[in-house]
Design an enzyme around this catalytic site. Structure first.
Site, PDB file in Angstrom:
ATOM      1  N   ASP A 135     -13.839  -4.614   2.970  1.00 47.87           N
ATOM      2  CA  ASP A 135     -13.043  -4.404   1.766  1.00 47.87           C
ATOM      3  C   ASP A 135     -12.348  -3.048   1.827  1.00 47.87           C
ATOM      4  O   ASP A 135     -12.867  -2.097   2.434  1.00 47.87           O
ATOM      5  CB  ASP A 135     -13.938  -4.451   0.528  1.00 47.87           C
ATOM      6  CG  ASP A 135     -14.139  -5.853   0.002  1.00 47.87           C
ATOM      7  OD1 ASP A 135     -13.289  -6.716   0.279  1.00 47.87           O
ATOM      8  OD2 ASP A 135     -15.145  -6.093  -0.691  1.00 47.87           O
ATOM      9  N   MET A 136     -11.190  -2.953   1.179  1.00 45.34           N
ATOM     10  CA  MET A 136     -10.488  -1.683   1.075  1.00 45.34           C
ATOM     11  C   MET A 136     -10.720  -1.108  -0.314  1.00 45.34           C
ATOM     12  O   MET A 136     -10.696  -1.839  -1.308  1.00 45.34           O
ATOM     13  CB  MET A 136      -8.992  -1.877   1.331  1.00 45.34           C
ATOM     14  CG  MET A 136      -8.223  -0.573   1.501  1.00 45.34           C
ATOM     15  SD  MET A 136      -8.764   0.419   2.924  1.00 45.34           S
ATOM     16  CE  MET A 136      -8.026  -0.505   4.287  1.00 45.34           C
ATOM     17  N   ARG A 185      -6.619  -9.648   4.914  1.00 40.49           N
ATOM     18  CA  ARG A 185      -6.476 -10.052   3.514  1.00 40.49           C
ATOM     19  C   ARG A 185      -5.483  -9.113   2.827  1.00 40.49           C
ATOM     20  O   ARG A 185      -5.653  -7.894   2.856  1.00 40.49           O
ATOM     21  CB  ARG A 185      -7.820  -9.990   2.788  1.00 40.49           C
ATOM     22  CG  ARG A 185      -7.736 -10.344   1.286  1.00 40.49           C
ATOM     23  CD  ARG A 185      -8.987  -9.931   0.535  1.00 40.49           C
ATOM     24  NE  ARG A 185     -10.168 -10.543   1.108  1.00 40.49           N
ATOM     25  CZ  ARG A 185     -11.388 -10.010   1.021  1.00 40.49           C
ATOM     26  NH1 ARG A 185     -11.585  -8.859   0.422  1.00 40.49           N
ATOM     27  NH2 ARG A 185     -12.422 -10.633   1.562  1.00 40.49           N
ATOM     28  N   ALA A 190      -6.495  -2.955  -6.879  1.00 39.80           N
ATOM     29  CA  ALA A 190      -7.133  -2.902  -8.200  1.00 39.80           C
ATOM     30  C   ALA A 190      -7.575  -1.498  -8.589  1.00 39.80           C
ATOM     31  O   ALA A 190      -8.242  -1.329  -9.608  1.00 39.80           O
ATOM     32  CB  ALA A 190      -8.344  -3.835  -8.214  1.00 39.80           C
ATOM     33  N   LYS A 202       4.955  -2.911 -12.013  1.00 42.66           N
ATOM     34  CA  LYS A 202       4.526  -4.243 -11.580  1.00 42.66           C
ATOM     35  C   LYS A 202       5.559  -4.918 -10.691  1.00 42.66           C
ATOM     36  O   LYS A 202       5.213  -5.539  -9.677  1.00 42.66           O
ATOM     37  CB  LYS A 202       4.221  -5.121 -12.795  1.00 42.66           C
ATOM     38  CG  LYS A 202       3.717  -6.515 -12.431  1.00 42.66           C
ATOM     39  CD  LYS A 202       3.482  -7.373 -13.653  1.00 42.66           C
ATOM     40  CE  LYS A 202       2.904  -8.734 -13.261  1.00 42.66           C
ATOM     41  NZ  LYS A 202       3.789  -9.485 -12.329  1.00 42.66           N
ATOM     42  N   ARG A 289     -12.659  -3.416 -13.415  1.00 45.65           N
ATOM     43  CA  ARG A 289     -11.387  -3.560 -12.687  1.00 45.65           C
ATOM     44  C   ARG A 289     -10.760  -4.923 -12.970  1.00 45.65           C
ATOM     45  O   ARG A 289      -9.541  -5.051 -13.055  1.00 45.65           O
ATOM     46  CB  ARG A 289     -11.616  -3.357 -11.187  1.00 45.65           C
ATOM     47  CG  ARG A 289     -11.824  -1.891 -10.806  1.00 45.65           C
ATOM     48  CD  ARG A 289     -11.654  -1.671  -9.317  1.00 45.65           C
ATOM     49  NE  ARG A 289     -12.708  -2.288  -8.546  1.00 45.65           N
ATOM     50  CZ  ARG A 289     -13.898  -1.730  -8.305  1.00 45.65           C
ATOM     51  NH1 ARG A 289     -14.175  -0.538  -8.804  1.00 45.65           N
ATOM     52  NH2 ARG A 289     -14.799  -2.343  -7.567  1.00 45.65           N
TER      53      ARG A 289
END
Length: 309
Positions: A135-136, A185, A190, A202, A289
């Site tokens: 995961d990042m 991925r 987040a 956005k 989150r």
């Protein structure tokens, strides 16, 4: 307007204690996190696999500053992997690992500790017949995470990476990782990031996501398209067709509890659809989150805190 205040609340232990004791809040928790133990995670996996979906599991925890806790996290992953193998789920379920949960935050030795612990989990995953994705986390860990990824891929080339489209650097990182055999991925991101390193608007984040999709789907790797956005799903499908991608040469990913019917629809349409299942006692930061991404869920919290029913 609510996103940053919600993310700031994610650091509050007082709010965590209050939220976790409210019945309605607990209902929201279980809609995003199936439970705290291995049995809960495996049970959710069995249900989703039975519905034709694939799974990646995250034992929740981050910013660990205690060696014993990092070792406990490694042990939890190894227990999970053994159970997935025993249940016959290993071919449909992998694990996602936050490096800060297994030692990355342990000062000067953190990088080395995280690398060795990640190797231990990768070895257990390979023995179980599955894979690991790193995961990042926030932008301060990106270089360290990608460095550990490069080291791991020398012995475990199947190790997956995660990139966050909101970061200015990510399109270049996609180009560097879009090689044959590379699993990547792509998510929007987040974490609350400063404007000098990340897009804030956005629309700009969406544009960056599409640019990164073009790089990954046009490359030689295996893109993992993590989004719940109907428009992004449509764009990804169109780009996959444009680049001659057949189903099975990429996949979609969504979070547990979010758009479950769309998850089933994509799987029924022949797409590889993987669900990200978080579990464990350290669910609070993850939950906040998710609320920051969808602030209308705050109404449920507000009612629970007022009524205490």
């Amino acid at each position: 307007m609510l996103r940053q205040p919600i993310l700031l609340l994610s650091r509050s232990q007082g709010v965590k204690k209050l939220v976790s004791t409210m019945p309605v809040s607990s209902g929201i928790i279980t809609s995003y996190v199936p439970g705290e133990g291995t049995a809960d995670a495996v049970r959710a996996t069995s249900t989703l696999v039975g519905d034709g979906l694939r799974v990646t599991l995250d034992y929740l925890g981050e910013d660990t500053t205690d060696v014993a806790q990092a070792e406990a996290t490694v042990a939890a992953y190894k227990e999970l992997l053994a159970e997935l193998s025993a249940r016959g789920h290993a071919s449909h379920a992998e694990v996602s690992v936050k490096l800060s949960a297994i030692g990355q935050s342990l000062g000067a030795n953190g990088h080395k500790v995280a690398l060795e612990n990640a190797r231990d989990i990768c070895r257990a995953a390979r023995n179980a017949g599955t894979t690991v994705t790193l995961d990042m986390e926030d932008h301060t860990t990106t270089d360290s995470t990608l460095s550990i990824l490069r080291e791991l891929r020398k012995d475990f080339p199947e190790t997956g990476a995660v990139l966050q489209a909101m970061l200015h650097r990510t399109e270049a990182d996609c180009r560097a990782l879009a090689y044959e055999g590379s699993r990547v991925r792509l998510c929007k991101g987040a974490y609350m990031e400063p404007e000098d390193v990340a897009f804030q608007d956005k629309l700009e984040i969406d544009k960056a996501y599409v640019r990164c999709l073009k790089v990954l789907l046009g490359g030689q790797g295996y893109p993992m398209i993590a989004t719940h956005d109907p428009r992004m799903i449509q764009i990804a499908s169109s780009l996959a067709s444009r680049f001659g991608r057949r189903p099975g040469t990429y996949e979609f990913q969504m979070l547990y509890g979010i758009r479950p019917e769309e998850q089933k629809r994509l799987a029924a349409a022949g797409e590889t659809m993987r669900v990200y299942i978080p579990y464990g006692t350290e669910w609070y930061g993850y939950l906040m989150r998710r609320l920051a991404e969808k602030p209308q869920n705050l109404a449920f919290f507000a009612r629970s805190l007022v009524s205490k029913k």
